[in-house]
Design an enzyme around this catalytic site. Structure first.
Site, PDB file in Angstrom:
ATOM      1  CG  PHE A  95       5.736  -3.267   6.775  1.00 33.74           C
ATOM      2  CD1 PHE A  95       6.627  -3.564   5.747  1.00 33.74           C
ATOM      3  CD2 PHE A  95       4.916  -2.154   6.640  1.00 33.74           C
ATOM      4  CE1 PHE A  95       6.701  -2.759   4.623  1.00 33.74           C
ATOM      5  CE2 PHE A  95       4.985  -1.352   5.511  1.00 33.74           C
ATOM      6  CZ  PHE A  95       5.874  -1.650   4.496  1.00 33.74           C
ATOM      7  CG  ASP A 166       0.649  -2.864  12.994  1.00 35.87           C
ATOM      8  OD1 ASP A 166      -0.214  -3.300  12.192  1.00 35.87           O
ATOM      9  OD2 ASP A 166       1.728  -2.366  12.616  1.00 35.87           O
ATOM     10  CG  HIS A 169       0.479  -8.950   9.479  1.00 29.88           C
ATOM     11  ND1 HIS A 169       1.715  -9.419   9.872  1.00 29.88           N
ATOM     12  CD2 HIS A 169       0.727  -7.917   8.644  1.00 29.88           C
ATOM     13  CE1 HIS A 169       2.670  -8.677   9.321  1.00 29.88           C
ATOM     14  NE2 HIS A 169       2.089  -7.760   8.578  1.00 29.88           N
ATOM     15  CD  GLN A 192      -0.024  -4.099   0.369  1.00 36.19           C
ATOM     16  OE1 GLN A 192      -0.235  -4.899   1.289  1.00 36.19           O
ATOM     17  NE2 GLN A 192       0.632  -4.418  -0.719  1.00 36.19           N
ATOM     18  CE  LYS A 195      -0.201  -5.972   5.054  1.00 30.83           C
ATOM     19  NZ  LYS A 195       0.103  -4.589   5.349  1.00 30.83           N
ATOM     20  NE  ARG A 224     -14.811  21.515   6.145  1.00 27.30           N
ATOM     21  CZ  ARG A 224     -15.072  21.844   4.909  1.00 27.30           C
ATOM     22  NH1 ARG A 224     -14.440  21.249   3.917  1.00 27.30           N
ATOM     23  NH2 ARG A 224     -15.971  22.760   4.657  1.00 27.30           N
ATOM     24  CE1 TYR A 231     -13.777  24.910   3.207  1.00 31.90           C
ATOM     25  CE2 TYR A 231     -15.219  26.841   3.177  1.00 31.90           C
ATOM     26  CZ  TYR A 231     -14.681  25.726   2.545  1.00 31.90           C
ATOM     27  OH  TYR A 231     -15.041  25.420   1.269  1.00 31.90           O
ATOM     28  NE  ARG A 241     -11.867  13.636   2.595  1.00 34.47           N
ATOM     29  CZ  ARG A 241     -11.403  14.895   2.566  1.00 34.47           C
ATOM     30  NH1 ARG A 241     -11.338  15.599   3.674  1.00 34.47           N
ATOM     31  NH2 ARG A 241     -11.019  15.425   1.431  1.00 34.47           N
TER      32      ARG A 241
HETATM   33  C1  LIG Z   1       1.056  -3.468   5.757  1.00 40.11           C
HETATM   34  C2  LIG Z   1       1.437  -3.088   7.133  1.00 40.11           C
HETATM   35  C3  LIG Z   1       1.247  -1.795   7.637  1.00 40.11           C
HETATM   36  C4  LIG Z   1       0.940  -0.615   6.773  1.00 40.11           C
HETATM   37  O1  LIG Z   1      -0.118  -0.695   5.956  1.00 40.11           O
HETATM   38  P1  LIG Z   1      -0.194   0.130   4.573  1.00 40.11           P
HETATM   39  O2  LIG Z   1      -1.641   0.068   4.242  1.00 40.11           O
HETATM   40  O3  LIG Z   1       0.661  -0.584   3.589  1.00 40.11           O
HETATM   41  O4  LIG Z   1       0.269   1.522   4.835  1.00 40.11           O
HETATM   42  C5  LIG Z   1       1.468  -1.555   8.989  1.00 40.11           C
HETATM   43  N1  LIG Z   1       1.907  -2.530   9.803  1.00 40.11           N
HETATM   44  C6  LIG Z   1       2.160  -3.775   9.351  1.00 40.11           C
HETATM   45  C7  LIG Z   1       2.620  -4.799  10.327  1.00 40.11           C
HETATM   46  C8  LIG Z   1       1.952  -4.088   8.002  1.00 40.11           C
HETATM   47  O5  LIG Z   1       2.243  -5.306   7.551  1.00 40.11           O
END
Ligand SMILES: *Cc1c(COP(=O)(O)O)cnc(C)c1O
Length: 400
Positions: A95, A166, A169, A192, A195, A224, A231, A241
């Site tokens: 992605f 990453d 998944h 997301q 997911k 921060r 600050y 956040r």
């Molecule tokens: C979904 C996804 C992301 C990004 O996640 P978001 O929460 O949608 O920003 C990053 N890497 C891979 C492989 C993804 O499938």
């Protein structure tokens, strides 16, 4: 056979299991967050509690919850000091956030090919991609299959390159009995809507060292430091956040994940075996060192003989008409407009990258994926998917 896309009766009219799944646990947690009267993490306790639970679940010393998975990758790159002039190796088949995050930091993503069976970064491609500017490599655990972390970690250690996983998944995946938080690198997750656990939006980083937490926290909160009321901003960071409602929902989602993963593992075993019996259909392979695969996607490729000149998107459209939640694959990242915006000095042209990434090219044109909810049902759901794939492939017209 009369395909539904041509007006015939669809294989499946009853819906697959819904996604996302939730019950009174999410409802109770949401109300608890509401009643706190403090809806951001700095005043509330849900996000902090979720971080502890998510870290413990993955065997990590600490975790930072965050706004989304793309920001998780950006933050990880920021933490290791990636910036203009740096290069970061990414798989071509992923992605777009994997490469977008690198570009957001002003650095250059350098795509390498993936393995034809697991669809994960090919460790043998790393040497040719490395330059004096290579700072990091981001393996993607594609569709839940953990990348070859043994080879990638060894290569990275040899060359002083930082590994960032990453894991968008791969919630809860295992590699040779180890959880992703036990592999010694930052791992980035997404929550997301589609997911494997979700609050609509959200993300997290597993940190290999608890001492990284204060820096990660400051960098996700306008620079921060924890507890600051004066600050005293330490970095010019953005605000990534996660809110308390997200944290509350994710605590419930995490508790539900292991049962869902077990079901998907079981159903994928059946689905992959049955799909493999359809001529020309090749399901995503499995590296046996990935002991637990949570199966974010059910993926397979189609051989040229069954596609007969069609691209896989024709099959996707026909499967959707049959009632199957099918999707086209990611194109190789260098085939997007986004990839070429910003600095890309030192990168070969798209056509040369394509020559170096034949498996990613093939996955983009001849592969497709099904939503993991097809794996959350029973025998009938698997049987319907198999019947629909067989029907669509035998019903494609002989010429495009
Ligand atoms: C979904 C996804 C992301 C990004 O996640 P978001 O929460 O949608 O920003 C990053 N890497 C891979 C492989 C993804 O499938």
């Amino acid at each position: 056979m009369n395909l539904a896309v041509h007006g015939g009766p669809p294989v499946r009219t009853t819906p697959f299991p819904e996604w996302p799944q939730f019950d009174d646990t999410e409802r109770t947690n949401l109300l608890r967050a509401l009643d706190q009267g403090q809806w951001w993490r700095v005043g509330g306790s849900e996000v902090s509690a979720f971080e502890e639970e998510f870290a413990a679940f993955h065997g990590a010393p600490a975790a930072l919850a965050i706004s989304n998975g793309t920001h998780a990758l950006e933050l990880a790159l920021e933490m290791i000091g990636v910036g203009p002039g740096d290069e970061v190796i990414v798989p071509a088949f992923t992605f777009i956030s994997t490469s977008n995050a690198v570009q957001r930091l002003g650095a250059v993503p350098v795509p390498v090919d993936v393995l034809s069976d697991t669809y994960c970064l090919d460790p043998a491609a790393l040497d040719a991609a490395r330059t004096a500017r290579t700072r990091a490599v981001i393996p993607v655990h594609l569709a839940g299959q953990v990348a070859d972390m043994d080879a990638i970690d060894a290569w990275a250690a040899r060359h002083g390159v930082v590994v960032i996983q990453d894991a968008a998944h791969a919630h809860g995946a295992l590699w040779r009995g180890r959880r992703l938080g036990e592999l010694g690198s930052i791992a980035c997750f997404s929550f997301q809507n589609g997911k494997l656990m979700t609050a609509g939006e959200g993300g997290a980083l597993l940190l290999p060292d608890a001492e990284m937490y204060p820096d990660a926290f400051a960098r996700h909160s306008c620079g921060r430091p924890i507890g600051d009321t004066h600050y005293r901003h330490t970095t010019p960071s953005s605000n990534f956040r996660l809110g308390e409602f997200g944290g509350a929902v994710l605590r419930a989602q995490l508790a539900r994940l292991p049962g869902q993963t077990e079901r998907r593992e079981e159903q994928w075993k059946h689905l992959a075996a049955e799909l493999a019996e359809i001529p020309g259909v090749v399901p995503q392979g499995r590296d046996s060192r990935c002991d637990l695969n949570p199966h974010y996607m059910a993926m397979f490729t189609l051989e040229p003989g069954v596609l007969r000149g069609f691209a896989a998107d024709r099959v996707v459209d026909a499967l959707k008409a049959e009632g199957i939640p099918a999707f086209v694959n990611y194109p190789p990242v260098y085939r997007t407009q986004a990839f070429w915006i910003g600095p890309h000095a030192g990168l070969p042209a798209a056509e040369e990258l394509a020559e170096r990434c034949p498996n990613s090219e093939l996955l983009g044109s001849s592969g497709l994926w099904l939503h993991h909810r097809v794996l959350l049902g029973g025998e009938q759901e698997v049987a319907d998917v198999v019947a629909a794939v067989a029907k669509v492939l035998s019903g494609l017209p002989g010429t495009p």
